[in-house]
Design a protein around this motif. Structure first.
Motif, mmCIF file in Angstrom:
data_model
loop_
_atom_site.group_PDB
_atom_site.id
_atom_site.type_symbol
_atom_site.label_atom_id
_atom_site.label_comp_id
_atom_site.label_asym_id
_atom_site.label_seq_id
_atom_site.Cartn_x
_atom_site.Cartn_y
_atom_site.Cartn_z
ATOM 1 N N VAL A 1 70.037 105.132 60.089
ATOM 2 C CA VAL A 1 70.880 106.029 59.288
ATOM 3 C C VAL A 1 70.164 107.362 59.086
ATOM 4 N N THR A 2 68.865 107.299 58.879
ATOM 5 C CA THR A 2 68.101 108.537 58.677
ATOM 6 C C THR A 2 68.203 109.464 59.890
ATOM 7 N N ALA A 3 68.165 108.893 61.076
ATOM 8 C CA ALA A 3 68.287 109.724 62.283
ATOM 9 C C ALA A 3 69.606 110.506 62.258
ATOM 10 N N GLY B 1 77.307 95.696 58.515
ATOM 11 C CA GLY B 1 76.325 96.743 58.217
ATOM 12 C C GLY B 1 76.788 98.106 58.718
ATOM 13 N N PHE B 2 75.952 99.123 58.481
ATOM 14 C CA PHE B 2 76.265 100.462 58.985
ATOM 15 C C PHE B 2 76.285 100.454 60.515
ATOM 16 N N ALA B 3 77.122 101.369 61.071
ATOM 17 C CA ALA B 3 77.354 101.394 62.517
ATOM 18 C C ALA B 3 76.118 101.806 63.327
ATOM 19 N N GLN B 4 75.256 102.642 62.717
ATOM 20 C CA GLN B 4 74.183 103.269 63.505
ATOM 21 C C GLN B 4 73.267 102.269 64.212
ATOM 22 N N CYS C 1 81.778 97.059 61.395
ATOM 23 C CA CYS C 1 80.752 97.990 60.921
ATOM 24 C C CYS C 1 81.321 98.900 59.835
ATOM 25 N N VAL C 2 80.428 99.494 59.066
ATOM 26 C CA VAL C 2 80.814 100.504 58.083
ATOM 27 C C VAL C 2 80.491 101.869 58.684
ATOM 28 N N HIS C 3 81.505 102.733 58.713
ATOM 29 C CA HIS C 3 81.361 103.995 59.424
ATOM 30 C C HIS C 3 81.449 105.162 58.450
ATOM 31 N N PHE C 4 80.435 106.019 58.417
ATOM 32 C CA PHE C 4 80.506 107.158 57.495
ATOM 33 C C PHE C 4 80.076 108.454 58.161
#
Lengths: 340, 340
Positions: free
Chosen positions: A36-38, A91-94, A121-124
């Protein structure tokens, strides 16, 4: 509201450190924090204010709803010769994308074309970081994802479709590919929200009220429905995104996603479809000369005073890599508060 | 100009016979005559006036320019696991598509996803007949083709892009799939030409004059440039079509196609890209239940009073299959003149 004096100047490493600290503090597992940080660093670096460190606030809110699996371990499923699925396990998509990417690239290079479906996935985030990662392998890339049902189909009156972005990338010589990534809604939902906060009217064509009438009142449009860009053509594309990144890959439509959200206002849950095409699959050893031929097209666009999509973003990137980024003091403080 | 009395009522078999006679008389080889006739009949049947028997006049003009290989034999090239190319050898696209279709379907079903590139073809028809042929195999389909450089990129002033259609299809239970097929230009070029003939102004947003200024004069727009639909988003999609159905498959951009035409005003020469995805590649035995789930989305579109793309076309089809088609007497006579 902000001025240069009240901005905080950060290096990209400092942005990354801030993002890591904030996300770890929310209980996100380390592999997810890195992935996510990337994305957060890329958004801030490229001058996409709404996809930079501001998104840490959105992430934190979404994590608080309990709708994201903080330590989900994505499961890669090698399907047919041209298909890979990754189950993000809520979880998050990344991270799911990172885990699926090597197999997508391998399949595209072996077969000429391949597809990666990310499920559950959770996409933001924007789609261009994923596009750029595929294009960096010398491939042509497409990405699609539904969101929440906020947008009415052309001729309709009720929210049914998501903001449903379409993204595309094409490899170019040098560091900057040809990339676009846009919502099929007339504007981003956040744009309407910004008008509401500022007490400003929105232009005709952005939304309709709950009775289906054209409105310039941002609150009425938020309570009614957003409209697609480009009339019935944009609407058709939006429905396409619902289909190919929803039922085609066994995942939710935007209407199903918002129903599942049940008012929690978390980021959309669902799927994402990424396609990769290897020019060598069509052209073998002649691929490079044809890819070069596309440069003539880009030169002709720029030569007549038009901009290429992402041009502004790449200019911001160049600046940020050299000088770091300026973040409004208030935003910086809000993000710091996540760490404490 | 026409009224019911002056219309000619034809069965679809009669339309086919007329098309065959007209095309054979122009010296087109039999296999091409059959393939083109299927497209002409489909257009007339579906109420697409500009893609029905009217197109026989366009075909005849294009054949007269000598720019079409009348007896071209398409060559199928089985490339990578997911890629088939067909070299149309300068002939019409329809026969090349027919020859490539079986291998595209086979590859899509084996790998989950596949691509068909048609090269060096003359394109004058809509893309939906090709989309429907792929979708009839239970596959999801996309098609793209550049045309002639008539359209300016967003923010630009000069013709560079083609009308560059994007078409998509999704299998549905029953005879009618979900299909759309639209130009990425604001309107079809023929629409501006019709305004010019009728001495009517065109709306703002369709075109710009040779100096790049917005114009409502159809002749000025024809001499200047058309605009894309949906501003910079439509422009980005149009550039995408140039890339993926041009250099990606080793074929011409719209600018290269019109340069090659050198004022002959023949139909565009170049390539076409068709993608096919098998839902079973992602979902195996569960594909059918997810495809069915898409019906909920379509029901929700229609349920709020919006139309699905192609709905009008399918209604016309139903009527034509039952009652035949009505062709304006003048058009009928013009086409008959091709036979004599």
């Amino acid at each position: 509201m902000t001025n240069q004096q009240s901005d905080v100047l950060l290096s990209l490493d400092e942005v990354a450190a801030l993002s890591r600290a904030a996300l770890l503090r929310q209980g996100l597992a380390e592999a997810h924090v890195e992935a996510v940080t990337a994305t957060i660093v890329a958004g801030e670096r490229d001058g996409c204010a709404s996809h930079g460190i501001y998104r840490l606030l959105v992430c934190a809110d979404t994590l608080k709803t309990g709708k994201v699996a903080k330590d989900a371990i994505p499961v890669v499923d090698d399907r047919a010769g041209g298909v890979v699925r990754v189950n993000a396990k809520g979880g998050f998509a990344q991270l799911a994308f990172q885990r699926g990417l090597p197999l997508l690239v391998e399949k595209a290079k072996r077969n000429g074309i391949a597809a990666l479906a990310i499920n559950d996935c959770v996409h933001f985030a924007a789609l261009w970081p994923e596009i750029e990662a595929v294009v960096a392998e010398g491939l042509v890339a497409f990405a699609f994802t539904p969101s929440h049902a906020w947008v009415a189909p052309a001729g309709g009156t009720k929210p049914l479709l998501g903001t449903n972005p379409i993204a595309f990338g094409w490899p170019r010589p040098g560091p900057y590919p040809f990339v676009f990534d846009f919502a099929t809604s007339a504007v981003a939902r956040g744009e309407i929200e910004l008008h509401r906060r500022a007490g400003k009217a929105i232009p005709e064509g952005w939304g309709i009220d709950a009775e289906g009438r054209s409105t310039t009142d941002p609150a009425a449009a938020m309570a009614g429905a957003m409209l697609t860009f480009g009339g019935h053509k944009g609407s058709a594309l939006s429905i396409m995104v619902e289909l190919i990144a929803g039922p085609l890959i066994g995942d939710l439509t935007s209407a199903e996603s918002i129903a599942l959200d049940a008012g929690a206002k978390a980021s959309p849950i669902g799927g994402e479809l990424i396609l990769a095409i290897d020019p060598a699959g069509f052209l073998g050893g002649e691929a490079a000369q044809h890819i070069d031929r596309a440069e003539t097209l880009f030169d002709a666009v720029v030569g007549q005073g038009a901009r290429l999509p992402s041009q502004r973003r790449f200019e911001a990137r160049k600046r940020s890599l050299a000088e770091g980024v300026r973040v409004p003091r208030k935003l910086y403080d809000d993000v710091l508060a996540l760490v404490r």
